[in-house]
Scaffold this active site. Sequence first.
Site, PDB file in Angstrom:
ATOM      1  N   SER A 181       6.955   5.616  18.107  1.00 41.32           N
ATOM      2  CA  SER A 181       7.507   6.870  17.586  1.00 41.32           C
ATOM      3  C   SER A 181       7.722   7.866  18.706  1.00 41.32           C
ATOM      4  O   SER A 181       6.974   7.888  19.699  1.00 41.32           O
ATOM      5  CB  SER A 181       6.499   7.451  16.586  1.00 41.32           C
ATOM      6  OG  SER A 181       6.791   8.797  16.315  1.00 41.32           O
ATOM      7  N   LYS A 222      -0.226   5.259  17.637  1.00 40.66           N
ATOM      8  CA  LYS A 222       1.037   4.790  18.226  1.00 40.66           C
ATOM      9  C   LYS A 222       0.861   4.588  19.738  1.00 40.66           C
ATOM     10  O   LYS A 222       1.278   3.576  20.297  1.00 40.66           O
ATOM     11  CB  LYS A 222       2.166   5.789  17.950  1.00 40.66           C
ATOM     12  CG  LYS A 222       2.586   5.851  16.485  1.00 40.66           C
ATOM     13  CD  LYS A 222       3.161   4.535  16.004  1.00 40.66           C
ATOM     14  CE  LYS A 222       3.387   4.481  14.508  1.00 40.66           C
ATOM     15  NZ  LYS A 222       3.641   3.147  13.979  1.00 40.66           N
ATOM     16  N   TYR A 250      -2.812   9.696  13.835  1.00 43.28           N
ATOM     17  CA  TYR A 250      -1.600   8.873  13.653  1.00 43.28           C
ATOM     18  C   TYR A 250      -0.894   8.673  15.004  1.00 43.28           C
ATOM     19  O   TYR A 250      -0.591   7.541  15.407  1.00 43.28           O
ATOM     20  CB  TYR A 250      -0.655   9.536  12.645  1.00 43.28           C
ATOM     21  CG  TYR A 250       0.774   9.076  12.780  1.00 43.28           C
ATOM     22  CD1 TYR A 250       1.177   7.843  12.278  1.00 43.28           C
ATOM     23  CD2 TYR A 250       1.722   9.851  13.448  1.00 43.28           C
ATOM     24  CE1 TYR A 250       2.482   7.402  12.437  1.00 43.28           C
ATOM     25  CE2 TYR A 250       3.023   9.422  13.610  1.00 43.28           C
ATOM     26  CZ  TYR A 250       3.401   8.194  13.102  1.00 43.28           C
ATOM     27  OH  TYR A 250       4.686   7.768  13.274  1.00 43.28           O
ATOM     28  N   SER A 300       0.840  -1.206   0.000  1.00 42.17           N
ATOM     29  CA  SER A 300       0.000   0.000   0.000  1.00 42.17           C
ATOM     30  C   SER A 300       0.872   1.251   0.000  1.00 42.17           C
ATOM     31  O   SER A 300       0.441   2.305  -0.443  1.00 42.17           O
ATOM     32  CB  SER A 300      -0.944   0.000   1.199  1.00 42.17           C
ATOM     33  OG  SER A 300      -0.222   0.194   2.385  1.00 42.17           O
TER      34      SER A 300
HETATM   35  N1  UFG Z   1      10.640  20.346   7.643  1.00 39.10           N
HETATM   36  C1  UFG Z   1      10.861  21.442   6.832  1.00 39.10           C
HETATM   37  N2  UFG Z   1      10.504  21.343   5.519  1.00 39.10           N
HETATM   38  C2  UFG Z   1       9.950  20.227   4.986  1.00 39.10           C
HETATM   39  C3  UFG Z   1       9.724  19.115   5.835  1.00 39.10           C
HETATM   40  C4  UFG Z   1      10.086  19.208   7.157  1.00 39.10           C
HETATM   41  O1  UFG Z   1      11.365  22.482   7.274  1.00 39.10           O
HETATM   42  O2  UFG Z   1       9.630  20.218   3.804  1.00 39.10           O
HETATM   43  C5  UFG Z   1      11.057  20.424   9.056  1.00 39.10           C
HETATM   44  C6  UFG Z   1       9.916  20.224  10.031  1.00 39.10           C
HETATM   45  O3  UFG Z   1       9.280  21.455  10.290  1.00 39.10           O
HETATM   46  C7  UFG Z   1      10.644  19.638  11.233  1.00 39.10           C
HETATM   47  C8  UFG Z   1      11.808  18.863  10.618  1.00 39.10           C
HETATM   48  O4  UFG Z   1      11.959  19.384   9.304  1.00 39.10           O
HETATM   49  O5  UFG Z   1      11.167  20.684  11.992  1.00 39.10           O
HETATM   50  C9  UFG Z   1      11.560  17.377  10.535  1.00 39.10           C
HETATM   51  O6  UFG Z   1      10.320  17.168   9.893  1.00 39.10           O
HETATM   52  P1  UFG Z   1       9.859  15.708   9.390  1.00 39.10           P
HETATM   53  O7  UFG Z   1       8.534  15.874   8.741  1.00 39.10           O
HETATM   54  O8  UFG Z   1      10.952  15.105   8.594  1.00 39.10           O
HETATM   55  O9  UFG Z   1       9.773  14.881  10.726  1.00 39.10           O
HETATM   56  P2  UFG Z   1       8.869  15.163  12.028  1.00 39.10           P
HETATM   57  O10 UFG Z   1       9.830  15.401  13.134  1.00 39.10           O
HETATM   58  O11 UFG Z   1       7.816  16.137  11.809  1.00 39.10           O
HETATM   59  O12 UFG Z   1       8.103  13.782  12.107  1.00 39.10           O
HETATM   60  C10 UFG Z   1       8.758  12.589  12.346  1.00 39.10           C
HETATM   61  C11 UFG Z   1       8.001  11.429  11.706  1.00 39.10           C
HETATM   62  C12 UFG Z   1       6.644  11.286  12.317  1.00 39.10           C
HETATM   63  C13 UFG Z   1       6.753  11.213  13.800  1.00 39.10           C
HETATM   64  C14 UFG Z   1       7.549  12.345  14.352  1.00 39.10           C
HETATM   65  C15 UFG Z   1       7.819  12.143  15.813  1.00 39.10           C
HETATM   66  O13 UFG Z   1       7.862  11.640  10.322  1.00 39.10           O
HETATM   67  O14 UFG Z   1       6.086  10.095  11.853  1.00 39.10           O
HETATM   68  O15 UFG Z   1       8.816  12.427  13.703  1.00 39.10           O
HETATM   69  O16 UFG Z   1       8.527  13.172  16.374  1.00 39.10           O
HETATM   70  F1  UFG Z   1       5.525  11.252  14.355  1.00 39.10           F
END
Ligand code: UFG
Length: 340
Positions: free
Chosen positions: A126, A155, A151, A36
């Site tokens: 997570s 978890k 989501y 998926s």
């Molecule tokens: N970010 C950007 N630009 C982008 C994407 C992300 O600046 O295009 C920043 C976000 O604001 C954040 C950092 O990069 O500060 C990391 O973002 P991610 O989306 O890569 O990861 P997250 O920390 O938001 O999320 C991850 C997992 C989730 C989980 C979470 C737990 O993807 O599944 O960590 O902390 F829930």
Amino acid sequence: MNKMVLVAGGAGYIGSHTTVELINAGYDVVVVDNFSNSDASSLEGIRKITGVEPKFIEADCADKEAMRKVFEAYDFQSVIHFAAYKAVGESVAEPLKYYHNNLVSFVNILELMAEYGRSNVLFSSSATVYGDAEELPVTERTERKPATSPYGNTKQMSEDILRDTVRANSAMHGIALRYFNPIGAHPSALIGELPRGVPNNLVPYITQTAAGVRECLSIFGDDYPTPDDSCLRDYIDIVDLARAHVVAINRMVEGRTKESYEVFNIGTGRPVSVFELVRGFENANNLKLNYRVAERRAGDVTAVWADTTLANEELGWCAERRLEDTLKAAWAWEKAVRGL
Ligand code: UFG
């Protein structure tokens, strides 16, 4: 000793890397996936890296009768459950899709494990369960915060379902690994992350921007109370993360668990800002990235990183790969996918 493991969601990003490390550690792996959010190319990558064809059954873990056939066919003692949806924003828009897939799959697997007398369960949790933590780094004793998305809620609920199930069944053991931010790809560039559509996560967005698939990376917010005003995360190399699963399975298979349900943070213990990550990617790969600062993204926490003492001491595991090498591997994988 039973060295067969069922990897539910084994064709996906974390599942495929974990399957490789399990095979390298001498485990016999049965992969179940419904593709998926993955495809069969990862199984081919696993075969090329390890020289072993993992046993594979195409099935949806939410389909209990399909899963029963898997339990009938193979005598694995351990199960790793990766088969879940993971897009935070989509989960807010389509909560039932998340509750159904993520929870029904897991309950099916646990019911079948109890019925067929299979003992060891490893669950993909997570760092999202910590939310916006008051004290950093977070330890496993840091209180979970109410989930801010369906989501995240799946978890937390799955952790609780696992804890309650193994406490009530003396033959079962459960470990939840709380992943921080998994990034990178296998150094062979034969497997890696394959996001569908526009990536939600930072590193795939960076690599797609470098490849010219996306025009410009948006950095979500430069007004956070951090040293360089961007968010801090704990980016963990995917191969290091995959190895953590092997040591956690070893612990259960060898009967070394201290409690029926255990939780471990799987991160590096090192906070890295968004700007640092972007610069690190540019330096590691000797290129310039097109980026701009944009508004904050709703739901982002300012900072979260792991205290990894428990995983270091109890699992004998720690992150080893240098961030520079991880970011090189991420770019090598993107280039391989794009034929660059
Ligand atoms: N970010 C950007 N630009 C982008 C994407 C992300 O600046 O295009 C920043 C976000 O604001 C954040 C950092 O990069 O500060 C990391 O973002 P991610 O989306 O890569 O990861 P997250 O920390 O938001 O999320 C991850 C997992 C989730 C989980 C979470 C737990 O993807 O599944 O960590 O902390 F829930």
